[in-house]
Design an enzyme around this catalytic site. Structure first.
Site, mmCIF file in Angstrom:
data_model
loop_
_atom_site.group_PDB
_atom_site.id
_atom_site.type_symbol
_atom_site.label_atom_id
_atom_site.label_comp_id
_atom_site.label_asym_id
_atom_site.label_seq_id
_atom_site.Cartn_x
_atom_site.Cartn_y
_atom_site.Cartn_z
ATOM 1 N N LYS A 208 0.843 -1.200 0.000
ATOM 2 C CA LYS A 208 0.000 0.000 0.000
ATOM 3 C C LYS A 208 0.878 1.249 0.000
ATOM 4 O O LYS A 208 1.540 1.554 0.986
ATOM 5 C CB LYS A 208 -0.924 0.043 1.221
ATOM 6 C CG LYS A 208 -1.955 1.151 1.033
ATOM 7 C CD LYS A 208 -2.596 1.633 2.283
ATOM 8 C CE LYS A 208 -1.854 2.710 2.983
ATOM 9 N NZ LYS A 208 -1.747 4.002 2.249
ATOM 10 N N GLY A 260 7.005 4.617 8.268
ATOM 11 C CA GLY A 260 6.120 5.776 8.444
ATOM 12 C C GLY A 260 6.337 6.376 9.814
ATOM 13 O O GLY A 260 7.426 6.252 10.395
ATOM 14 N N SER A 261 5.286 6.992 10.335
ATOM 15 C CA SER A 261 5.439 7.714 11.599
ATOM 16 C C SER A 261 5.483 6.765 12.795
ATOM 17 O O SER A 261 4.920 5.657 12.753
ATOM 18 C CB SER A 261 4.277 8.691 11.763
ATOM 19 O OG SER A 261 3.073 7.961 11.802
ATOM 20 N N THR A 262 6.108 7.209 13.856
ATOM 21 C CA THR A 262 6.175 6.416 15.087
ATOM 22 C C THR A 262 4.766 6.186 15.635
ATOM 23 O O THR A 262 4.440 5.104 16.118
ATOM 24 C CB THR A 262 7.073 7.143 16.113
ATOM 25 O OG1 THR A 262 8.390 7.209 15.548
ATOM 26 C CG2 THR A 262 7.141 6.413 17.439
ATOM 27 N N GLU A 263 3.919 7.208 15.478
ATOM 28 C CA GLU A 263 2.544 7.111 15.983
ATOM 29 C C GLU A 263 1.804 5.938 15.326
ATOM 30 O O GLU A 263 1.208 5.099 16.007
ATOM 31 C CB GLU A 263 1.878 8.446 15.639
ATOM 32 C CG GLU A 263 0.530 8.673 16.188
ATOM 33 C CD GLU A 263 -0.136 9.838 15.430
ATOM 34 O OE1 GLU A 263 0.570 10.664 14.824
ATOM 35 O OE2 GLU A 263 -1.378 9.861 15.445
ATOM 36 N N GLY A 265 3.207 3.487 13.657
ATOM 37 C CA GLY A 265 3.969 2.275 13.967
ATOM 38 C C GLY A 265 3.493 1.635 15.273
ATOM 39 O O GLY A 265 3.333 0.418 15.370
ATOM 40 N N GLU A 282 10.063 0.827 10.413
ATOM 41 C CA GLU A 282 11.076 1.875 10.211
ATOM 42 C C GLU A 282 10.353 3.193 10.405
ATOM 43 O O GLU A 282 9.522 3.584 9.593
ATOM 44 C CB GLU A 282 11.687 1.741 8.804
ATOM 45 C CG GLU A 282 13.032 2.430 8.696
ATOM 46 C CD GLU A 282 12.929 3.784 8.045
ATOM 47 O OE1 GLU A 282 12.748 4.767 8.806
ATOM 48 O OE2 GLU A 282 13.017 3.861 6.809
ATOM 49 N N CYS A 316 13.305 10.410 6.878
ATOM 50 C CA CYS A 316 13.231 10.016 8.301
ATOM 51 C C CYS A 316 14.599 10.167 8.948
ATOM 52 O O CYS A 316 14.709 10.379 10.143
ATOM 53 C CB CYS A 316 12.756 8.589 8.494
ATOM 54 S SG CYS A 316 12.116 7.807 7.058
ATOM 55 N N GLU A 413 10.258 15.354 15.733
ATOM 56 C CA GLU A 413 10.552 15.210 14.310
ATOM 57 C C GLU A 413 9.725 16.246 13.552
ATOM 58 O O GLU A 413 8.544 16.406 13.799
ATOM 59 C CB GLU A 413 10.156 13.807 13.840
ATOM 60 C CG GLU A 413 10.484 13.593 12.384
ATOM 61 C CD GLU A 413 10.197 12.176 11.917
ATOM 62 O OE1 GLU A 413 9.145 11.626 12.286
ATOM 63 O OE2 GLU A 413 11.026 11.646 11.162
HETATM 64 P P1 ADP Z 1 3.821 10.036 7.545
HETATM 65 O O1 ADP Z 1 3.830 10.874 8.783
HETATM 66 O O2 ADP Z 1 5.143 9.696 7.006
HETATM 67 O O3 ADP Z 1 2.786 10.434 6.561
HETATM 68 P P2 ADP Z 1 2.122 7.918 8.376
HETATM 69 O O4 ADP Z 1 2.568 6.976 9.421
HETATM 70 O O5 ADP Z 1 0.984 8.812 8.649
HETATM 71 O O6 ADP Z 1 3.449 8.644 8.010
HETATM 72 O O7 ADP Z 1 1.817 7.154 7.028
HETATM 73 C C1 ADP Z 1 2.637 6.156 6.494
HETATM 74 C C2 ADP Z 1 1.792 5.126 5.804
HETATM 75 O O8 ADP Z 1 0.961 4.483 6.774
HETATM 76 C C3 ADP Z 1 0.860 5.685 4.749
HETATM 77 O O9 ADP Z 1 0.807 4.777 3.667
HETATM 78 C C4 ADP Z 1 -0.472 5.735 5.478
HETATM 79 O O10 ADP Z 1 -1.597 5.666 4.626
HETATM 80 C C5 ADP Z 1 -0.398 4.495 6.346
HETATM 81 N N1 ADP Z 1 -1.254 4.497 7.530
HETATM 82 C C6 ADP Z 1 -1.772 5.562 8.192
HETATM 83 N N2 ADP Z 1 -2.510 5.147 9.255
HETATM 84 C C7 ADP Z 1 -2.438 3.788 9.271
HETATM 85 C C8 ADP Z 1 -2.955 2.751 10.137
HETATM 86 N N3 ADP Z 1 -3.697 3.048 11.210
HETATM 87 N N4 ADP Z 1 -2.655 1.480 9.837
HETATM 88 C C9 ADP Z 1 -1.891 1.171 8.783
HETATM 89 N N5 ADP Z 1 -1.379 2.086 7.937
HETATM 90 C C10 ADP Z 1 -1.637 3.370 8.168
#
Ligand code: ADP
Length: 503
Positions: A208, A260-263, A265, A282, A316, A413
């Site tokens: 995705k 993606g984000s720690t949140e 993750g 990561e 990142c 960050e």
């Molecule tokens: P960034 O801050 O880099 O945008 P995110 O963590 O928000 O990072 O997004 C990274 C990826 O994770 C994107 O493809 C986003 O659509 C996906 N994503 C966002 N929320 C969720 C979730 N609850 N579960 C799985 N994937 C998610």
């Protein structure tokens, strides 16, 4: 010409030179050099790539992907629901059992090589689309993202038939179906980091891409189609958070790989707790670049600029904290200011652009909020005096001095072109300050003494440490974090273990 006429002509020339200098703002200006995009064909609408076919989403829903530098809509992209994700996982499972796991590894390698070569052939188109959809300068997408994406496929194609030698003579077997979720900062490169090792190790994939930058992953799906991979070996499902969450929750996925984000993750880790799914994460970073007084300062400043501004800070591992030995603080800050004044911000498709657009309006708001907090907390802000285009999302290259270690601007960050400069007096203090973060993805050390680099690298809690350089990547080198920057490694032999069961 009389003396009077001569002096009038001279003064007219001086005036026009002065007004030119005012207009252009800095000493070296370049004529526009935009990359031609007429040969690039973006479809008006993209469906999901599932089971080797382009299929409309069950919900019938599509969303727009836009260019952050012009705010133009580029294409409509399918929004995959949980039902679509289920179909993609089923297709990946069938492909795993019917073709991919059974195939001789040397045969798998040929398909992966084919993908690598096709990326090279279509490099120009991919780079342009990457810059249009994500806002990064064409210099970056053309010279970094796309070549590295091809390199990752080449490298992993080489591993496919040598896995028995990768783990000290122990046999390995694939995990099954890998669910992979990637962010918007390196759209094609992150897809390559995820797909190439998974395929080489015999797994099938549901990927995705991020909702703001889905286009190059969809072009990659076309490449995969042309490379005639068996249907369902790679499936691409577009959508936002809920699509990612559906993939994470799917009971028939054996492994989740997330960048993606720690949140998010943390949410993923909670969601799969208790299941038998394997996980690599990561996540974010707040990397420190450490400049010692004996460092070659011009190179160091150039490295700092590369580490935080050339990619709008959308990395990142961006070096968003700068720790400078106190004795050279003022000279480094002066050099940094001079360099910032000459950075060219603007059209990502212009070959001279150094700093492109911020990826989305939401990201721009986050940057503005944290910069305002930095000012409110009493740090001194410097922003390059560049004109920002009227349309699109932009933020000038900026740095803060005088920020307290505990301030938000020094801890959180930012994912934008904003650097926080702090000082240290001794190497021990530098280590302590560099490690004073909840993250641990990367760090940089700048010094004339090799021994100092080794000493310090042993003490820094960061997954990747660069010495007298920054942001250099290679598929043979593992990448990944400590602490809240996540776990697991991508790239190199270490990265393979994320996609195999060692038996
Ligand atoms: P960034 O801050 O880099 O945008 P995110 O963590 O928000 O990072 O997004 C990274 C990826 O994770 C994107 O493809 C986003 O659509 C996906 N994503 C966002 N929320 C969720 C979730 N609850 N579960 C799985 N994937 C998610």
């Amino acid at each position: 010409m009389s003396t009077q006429e001569l002096s009038r002509t001279k003064s007219a020339i001086d005036k026009s030179t002065a007004s030119l200098a005012l207009e252009f703002g800095h000493a070296w200006d370049y004529a526009p050099a935009p990359e031609a995009k007429d040969h690039v064909r973006i479809q008006p609408r993209y469906d999901l790539f599932v089971g080797g076919r382009w299929t409309a989403p069950k919900s019938g829903k599509y969303f727009l992907t836009t260019s952050p530098s012009t705010e133009e809509s580029l294409a409509e992209v399918a929004e995959a629901s949980a039902e679509d994700v289920d179909l993609a996982v089923k297709a990946a499972r069938t492909a795993y059992e019917k073709y991919w796991a059974k195939m001789r590894p040397a045969e798998r390698a040929k398909y992966i090589f084919r993908i690598a070569r096709a990326i090279q052939e279509k490099a120009r188109e991919l780079a342009i689309v990457e810059s249009m959809d994500g806002g990064k300068p064409i210099k970056e997408s053309r010279d970094v993202d796309i070549p590295l994406a091809a390199a990752h496929f080449f490298y992993h194609a080489g591993w496919a038939d040598k896995l028995d030698y990768a783990f000290h003579g122990r046999k390995v077997r694939p995990l099954g179906v890998a669910g992979q979720i990637i962010p918007w900062n390196f759209p094609l490169l992150m897809a390559a980091w995820k797909i190439a090792p998974a395929l080489a190790c015999g797994n099938t994939v549901v990927l995705k891409p991020a909702e703001t930058t889905p286009l190059t992953a969809l072009l990659l799906a076309h490449i995969i189609e042309e490379a005639e991979l068996p249907p369902g070996v790679v499936n691409i499902v577009t959508g936002a958070g809920p699509t990612g969450a559906a993939l994470v929750a799917h009971p028939d996925v054996n492994k989740i790989a997330f960048t993606g984000s720690t949140e998010v993750g943390k949410k993923i880790q909670k969601a799969i707790a208790g299941s038998r799914k394997r996980l690599t994460l990561e996540l974010g970073g707040k990397a420190a670049n450490v400049i010692f007084g004996d460092a070659p300062l011009d190179q160091a400043v150039e490295g700092i600029v590369n580490g935080i501004y050339f990619n709008q800070g959308h990395v990142c591992c961006a070096g968003s904290r700068l720790l400078v030995e106190e004795s050279v603080h003022d000279v480094v800050v002066k050099k940094l200011k001079d360099r910032l004044q000459n950075l060219r911000l603007g059209d990502p498709l212009d070959k001279n652009t150094d700093v492109g657009a911020i990826n989305s309006k939401m990201q721009l708001e986050k940057i503005k909020e944290l910069v305002a907090a930095g000012e409110h907390e009493g740090a001194t802000r410097y922003s390059a005096p560049c004109a920002l285009p009227d349309k699109g999302y932009w933020f000038p290259p900026t740095f803060f001095t005088g920020a307290a270690q505990a301030s938000r601007i020094a801890r959180e960050e930012i994912f934008g072109p904003v650097l926080t400069v702090m000082t240290f007096r001794t190497p021990d203090e530098a280590v302590e300050k560099a490690n004073n973060t909840m993250y641990g993805l990367s760090a940089g050390i700048w010094t004339d003494k090799g021994a100092k680099i080794f000493w310090m690298a042993g003490k820094l809690k960061a997954g990747v440490i660069w010495g007298n350089t920054y942001n250099k990547f290679d598929p043979t080198s593992p990448f990944g974090g400590y602490k809240e920057s996540g776990f697991g490694r991508e790239g190199g032999r270490h990265g393979l273990s994320a996609y195999v069961e060692v038996v």
